[in-house]
Scaffold this motif. Sequence first.
Motif, short mmCIF file in Angstrom:
data_model
loop_
_atom_site.label_atom_id
_atom_site.label_comp_id
_atom_site.label_asym_id
_atom_site.label_seq_id
_atom_site.Cartn_x
_atom_site.Cartn_y
_atom_site.Cartn_z
N LEU A 140 0.83 -1.21 0.00
CA LEU A 140 0.00 0.00 0.00
C LEU A 140 0.86 1.26 0.00
O LEU A 140 0.54 2.26 -0.66
CB LEU A 140 -0.92 0.00 1.22
CG LEU A 140 -2.12 -0.95 1.15
CD1 LEU A 140 -2.83 -1.02 2.51
CD2 LEU A 140 -3.11 -0.52 0.07
N TRP A 141 1.95 1.24 0.76
CA TRP A 141 2.87 2.39 0.77
C TRP A 141 3.30 2.71 -0.66
O TRP A 141 3.30 3.88 -1.07
CB TRP A 141 4.08 2.09 1.64
CG TRP A 141 5.14 3.14 1.59
CD1 TRP A 141 6.00 3.40 0.56
CD2 TRP A 141 5.45 4.11 2.61
NE1 TRP A 141 6.83 4.46 0.87
CE2 TRP A 141 6.50 4.91 2.12
CE3 TRP A 141 4.94 4.35 3.89
CZ2 TRP A 141 7.06 5.95 2.87
CZ3 TRP A 141 5.50 5.39 4.63
CH2 TRP A 141 6.55 6.17 4.12
N ASN A 142 3.69 1.69 -1.41
CA ASN A 142 4.19 1.92 -2.76
C ASN A 142 3.10 2.41 -3.71
O ASN A 142 3.37 3.19 -4.62
CB ASN A 142 4.85 0.65 -3.30
CG ASN A 142 6.23 0.43 -2.72
OD1 ASN A 142 6.96 1.38 -2.46
ND2 ASN A 142 6.61 -0.81 -2.49
N ILE A 143 1.87 1.95 -3.50
CA ILE A 143 0.76 2.48 -4.30
C ILE A 143 0.61 3.98 -4.04
O ILE A 143 0.50 4.78 -4.97
CB ILE A 143 -0.55 1.73 -3.98
CG1 ILE A 143 -0.44 0.26 -4.41
CG2 ILE A 143 -1.73 2.39 -4.69
CD1 ILE A 143 -1.62 -0.59 -3.99
N ALA A 144 0.63 4.34 -2.76
CA ALA A 144 0.52 5.76 -2.41
C ALA A 144 1.69 6.55 -2.99
O ALA A 144 1.52 7.67 -3.49
CB ALA A 144 0.48 5.92 -0.89
N ALA A 145 2.90 5.98 -2.93
CA ALA A 145 4.08 6.67 -3.45
C ALA A 145 3.95 6.93 -4.95
O ALA A 145 4.29 8.02 -5.44
CB ALA A 145 5.33 5.84 -3.17
N LEU A 146 3.44 5.96 -5.69
CA LEU A 146 3.28 6.14 -7.13
C LEU A 146 2.21 7.18 -7.44
O LEU A 146 2.34 7.94 -8.41
CB LEU A 146 2.97 4.80 -7.79
CG LEU A 146 4.12 3.80 -7.79
CD1 LEU A 146 3.67 2.46 -8.37
CD2 LEU A 146 5.32 4.33 -8.56
N TYR A 147 1.16 7.23 -6.64
CA TYR A 147 0.15 8.27 -6.84
C TYR A 147 0.74 9.66 -6.60
O TYR A 147 0.42 10.61 -7.32
CB TYR A 147 -1.05 8.05 -5.91
CG TYR A 147 -2.00 6.96 -6.37
CD1 TYR A 147 -2.36 6.83 -7.71
CD2 TYR A 147 -2.57 6.07 -5.47
CE1 TYR A 147 -3.22 5.84 -8.14
CE2 TYR A 147 -3.44 5.08 -5.88
CZ TYR A 147 -3.77 4.97 -7.22
OH TYR A 147 -4.62 3.99 -7.65
N THR A 148 1.58 9.81 -5.58
CA THR A 148 2.18 11.13 -5.35
C THR A 148 3.13 11.52 -6.48
O THR A 148 3.24 12.70 -6.82
CB THR A 148 2.96 11.19 -4.01
OG1 THR A 148 4.11 10.34 -4.05
CG2 THR A 148 2.06 10.79 -2.84
N PHE A 149 3.80 10.54 -7.06
CA PHE A 149 4.69 10.82 -8.20
C PHE A 149 3.87 11.27 -9.40
O PHE A 149 4.22 12.27 -10.06
CB PHE A 149 5.51 9.59 -8.55
CG PHE A 149 6.43 9.79 -9.72
CD1 PHE A 149 7.66 10.41 -9.56
CD2 PHE A 149 6.08 9.36 -11.00
CE1 PHE A 149 8.52 10.61 -10.64
CE2 PHE A 149 6.91 9.55 -12.08
CZ PHE A 149 8.14 10.17 -11.90
N GLU A 150 2.79 10.55 -9.70
CA GLU A 150 1.94 10.93 -10.83
C GLU A 150 1.36 12.32 -10.62
O GLU A 150 1.36 13.15 -11.54
CB GLU A 150 0.82 9.90 -10.99
CG GLU A 150 1.28 8.56 -11.52
CD GLU A 150 0.12 7.59 -11.71
OE1 GLU A 150 0.23 6.69 -12.56
OE2 GLU A 150 -0.89 7.72 -10.99
N ALA A 151 0.86 12.58 -9.41
CA ALA A 151 0.23 13.87 -9.13
C ALA A 151 1.24 15.01 -9.21
O ALA A 151 0.93 16.09 -9.72
CB ALA A 151 -0.43 13.84 -7.76
N GLY A 152 2.44 14.76 -8.73
CA GLY A 152 3.43 15.83 -8.65
C GLY A 152 4.20 16.10 -9.92
O GLY A 152 4.67 17.23 -10.14
N THR A 153 4.33 15.09 -10.78
CA THR A 153 5.22 15.25 -11.94
C THR A 153 4.60 14.91 -13.29
O THR A 153 5.14 15.32 -14.32
CB THR A 153 6.48 14.37 -11.79
OG1 THR A 153 6.10 12.98 -11.86
CG2 THR A 153 7.18 14.64 -10.46
N MET A 154 3.47 14.19 -13.31
CA MET A 154 2.94 13.71 -14.58
C MET A 154 1.59 14.34 -14.96
O MET A 154 1.23 14.34 -16.13
CB MET A 154 2.81 12.18 -14.55
CG MET A 154 4.13 11.46 -14.33
SD MET A 154 3.97 9.67 -14.23
CE MET A 154 3.58 9.26 -15.94
#
Length: 412
Positions: A140-154
Amino acid sequence: MLLILPLKATKRIDLLGTLSKWVDNSHPHYKADQISLDIKRLHSIRSDLSSSLASSSSHLYALKNNALLDLIEYHACLVECINRGFPSDSRDADVNGTMDANLHFAWKNAFEEYDGRNEEEGQCSQRGTTHFTFERACVLWNIAALYTFEAGTMEDWGSKEGRMTIKQKYALAASILRHIRDLTKSEKEADLMPDLYQDSLEMCQRMCLMQGQMAAYEALKVKLSEPSATTSTYTLLAKISSQVANHADKALEASQGLSVKDKPSSKVWGSHFKVLSMLFRARAEFLQSQVERMEYRYGYEIARLERTVKMAREGIDFSKTEGFVKVVDGPSLLGKVPENLQSLLVNAKERRKKRVEENNSIYHEQVPVSNSMAKIEGMDMMEYNGGTKDCDLPVEFMPPGLKRPMFASISS
């Protein structure tokens, strides 16, 4: 300007062998040959994840290798395993056969880039890694981490649709981190990794709420240039800005929790939260000064501008201290914190000078002292309603969301 939740990297483990051994020796109902396809499925997905989650900063590589979809499917499979009697906490590790079967899930501390790469750094007790709830938390941590990456950079911070998607992703990431807090709250810290301590999880959750609130701020800020902008527009934006600061303050408070305050990662992130709080509180005061102007309260306008100048100066001074580390991630339209503070300071000083001259020659209003003015209350735009009735996670994260159910060969 934006923080990205780092990934928890993992390595390949013999899940096929160790889980089969545990099932044969310790599962109350099944033998490994009855559910061999399910065990192989778990092993296969996890092996793919061990390749795609290469480091704490390999978000783009992970996304290109379909890690997000794999993580969501894997999590749903893990939940179904727990529902079917697989080990779910560390308390019984000494007696439930997991230690004898050498069943251990290997994950690294997500903050190893800050806190050190020593092999022992960030590791919890052996029994803390033996159960499926620990595996779930890391997934779950990694799912959240990928969402923050998408939101912040993509995603597109410059479009209405993009900002809406950004806000939703940060809200979902925050909800996931809150869920991890619930999953792990009964575990002893000795059986957890530092990034899964309650203080760390709350810090990261608040970070997501803060940055989602920033997307709401950017969305409404666009309307200030429209002819239809009214005092209500400025008032609402001031409240939204104040709530960004509130989330930043809560994140800062969590970063100073006893369990994590000495970690370099907490100090770096904490300094970022502090200066962002200063920026958005100063912005809120500046916006409220506009409201006072439009309502012909010139003395209060001057007082709000004086507050803005004071807060902006404090933020600039803090950003020059040794403990402050600049965060460079995020879209260019958000700018950089020190530059935003400097621009705000210049504008507020110029406006204050002009208003003081006007007040002295025309209005002659008394300028109230700072403590007498009402605090700007925040308005939170970060509610998340995407879960199911019984869980705050989306349905696709849970067993009903699996296109191919687990344990299909076993009658319920």
